[in-house]
Design a protein around this motif. Sequence first.
Motif, mmCIF file in Angstrom:
data_model
loop_
_atom_site.group_PDB
_atom_site.id
_atom_site.type_symbol
_atom_site.label_atom_id
_atom_site.label_comp_id
_atom_site.label_asym_id
_atom_site.label_seq_id
_atom_site.Cartn_x
_atom_site.Cartn_y
_atom_site.Cartn_z
ATOM 1 N N SER A 1 -47.885 65.096 53.264
ATOM 2 C CA SER A 1 -49.152 64.650 53.830
ATOM 3 C C SER A 1 -49.939 63.940 52.742
ATOM 4 C CB SER A 1 -49.962 65.841 54.350
ATOM 5 O OG SER A 1 -49.278 66.467 55.384
ATOM 6 N N ALA A 2 -50.334 62.721 52.996
ATOM 7 C CA ALA A 2 -51.145 61.975 52.037
ATOM 8 C C ALA A 2 -52.611 62.275 52.309
ATOM 9 C CB ALA A 2 -50.872 60.486 52.177
ATOM 10 N N ILE A 3 -53.334 62.474 51.250
ATOM 11 C CA ILE A 3 -54.762 62.710 51.394
ATOM 12 C C ILE A 3 -55.472 61.427 50.990
ATOM 13 C CG2 ILE A 3 -56.724 64.035 50.556
ATOM 14 C CD1 ILE A 3 -54.781 66.362 50.132
ATOM 15 N N ALA A 4 -56.238 60.897 51.898
ATOM 16 C CA ALA A 4 -56.969 59.654 51.640
ATOM 17 C C ALA A 4 -58.456 59.947 51.694
ATOM 18 C CB ALA A 4 -56.602 58.596 52.675
ATOM 19 N N ARG A 5 -59.167 59.316 50.820
ATOM 20 C CA ARG A 5 -60.620 59.455 50.829
ATOM 21 C C ARG A 5 -61.171 58.614 51.975
ATOM 22 N NH1 ARG A 5 -62.988 58.585 45.193
ATOM 23 N NH2 ARG A 5 -60.784 58.714 45.143
ATOM 24 N N PRO A 6 -61.992 59.195 52.834
ATOM 25 C CA PRO A 6 -62.544 58.421 53.949
ATOM 26 C C PRO A 6 -63.517 57.345 53.448
ATOM 27 C CG PRO A 6 -63.485 60.628 53.921
ATOM 28 C CD PRO A 6 -62.436 60.583 52.847
ATOM 29 N N ALA A 7 -63.560 56.272 54.184
ATOM 30 C CA ALA A 7 -64.516 55.200 53.865
ATOM 31 C C ALA A 7 -65.918 55.687 54.193
ATOM 32 C CB ALA A 7 -64.191 53.952 54.685
ATOM 33 N N PRO A 8 -66.911 55.098 53.549
ATOM 34 C CA PRO A 8 -68.277 55.472 53.915
ATOM 35 C C PRO A 8 -68.562 55.065 55.366
ATOM 36 C CG PRO A 8 -68.275 53.634 52.373
ATOM 37 C CD PRO A 8 -66.862 54.095 52.504
ATOM 38 N N PRO A 9 -69.453 55.777 56.035
ATOM 39 C CA PRO A 9 -69.750 55.432 57.431
ATOM 40 C C PRO A 9 -70.384 54.047 57.555
ATOM 41 C CG PRO A 9 -71.190 57.198 56.638
ATOM 42 C CD PRO A 9 -70.225 56.897 55.549
ATOM 43 N N GLY A 21 -40.715 56.209 62.727
ATOM 44 C CA GLY A 21 -39.566 56.149 61.829
ATOM 45 C C GLY A 21 -39.772 55.325 60.576
ATOM 46 N N THR A 22 -40.962 54.824 60.357
ATOM 47 C CA THR A 22 -41.208 54.008 59.166
ATOM 48 C C THR A 22 -41.367 54.938 57.965
ATOM 49 O OG1 THR A 22 -42.302 52.344 60.518
ATOM 50 C CG2 THR A 22 -42.694 52.236 58.148
ATOM 51 N N PRO A 23 -40.564 54.734 56.916
ATOM 52 C CA PRO A 23 -40.663 55.590 55.735
ATOM 53 C C PRO A 23 -42.057 55.542 55.115
ATOM 54 C CG PRO A 23 -38.669 54.244 55.659
ATOM 55 C CD PRO A 23 -39.498 53.739 56.800
ATOM 56 N N VAL A 24 -42.454 56.645 54.498
ATOM 57 C CA VAL A 24 -43.789 56.759 53.920
ATOM 58 C C VAL A 24 -44.045 55.638 52.909
ATOM 59 C CG1 VAL A 24 -45.296 58.223 52.519
ATOM 60 C CG2 VAL A 24 -43.934 59.237 54.345
ATOM 61 N N ALA A 25 -43.091 55.359 52.030
ATOM 62 C CA ALA A 25 -43.294 54.316 51.017
ATOM 63 C C ALA A 25 -43.549 52.960 51.665
ATOM 64 C CB ALA A 25 -42.090 54.242 50.084
ATOM 65 N N MET A 26 -42.801 52.633 52.717
ATOM 66 C CA MET A 26 -43.006 51.363 53.412
ATOM 67 C C MET A 26 -44.340 51.368 54.138
ATOM 68 S SD MET A 26 -42.144 48.313 54.087
ATOM 69 C CE MET A 26 -40.505 48.243 53.389
ATOM 70 N N SER A 27 -44.708 52.490 54.736
ATOM 71 C CA SER A 27 -45.999 52.597 55.422
ATOM 72 C C SER A 27 -47.147 52.313 54.465
ATOM 73 C CB SER A 27 -46.169 53.996 56.026
ATOM 74 O OG SER A 27 -45.219 54.210 57.035
ATOM 75 N N LYS A 28 -47.037 52.829 53.255
ATOM 76 C CA LYS A 28 -48.082 52.582 52.255
ATOM 77 C C LYS A 28 -48.183 51.096 51.924
ATOM 78 C CE LYS A 28 -48.178 57.033 49.942
ATOM 79 N NZ LYS A 28 -47.902 57.769 48.686
#
Length: 163
Positions: A27-35, A133-140
């Motif tokens: 699971s990748a943790i991403a910082r949410p954008a400001p509102p 089915g898209t690999p995580v590295a490609m998704s990034k």
Amino acid sequence: APRGCRRAGSTYGARRSRDPASRSTPSAIARPAPPIRDVSKAEIALVTTCGLIRKGNLERQVSRRSDRYFRHSIEGLEELKNTEWEAFHSGYYNKIASDDPNYILPLRQMRFLESQKFVGQIHPWIFTLAGVGTPVAMSKKIGQRMAQELVDGGVDGVLLTAS
């Protein structure tokens, strides 16, 4: 037992024990954008991983394991019509989405919100791919390229629909 069976069994066991360290998909943790301060003045882009394609798939979009996204102009369109658009995705039953493509990319609904001044404007380009089915590295990689294009295009926010 075959290797796949052992892996499936251990993954099932990890999920039952709720041990996040042993899950097969990180699971990748991403910082949410400001509102967005004022959505009524914002430019909103529409993005989908539901495999939306132009009828006939002339761009040759794949139905799984995407290695790129596709960009289509929606300038002047009030809604997505099933005579021009369809779903092409190997992760779900496509007929309902193909019958009304606005289910997977809600252009009709967003145009209504735009007409009522709830959102400033809809970005004139949509972005689409089949995410299954898209690999995580490609998704990034895909996500980084898409995000840069959206930032360069002056987009303030994104409505992402996923299957």
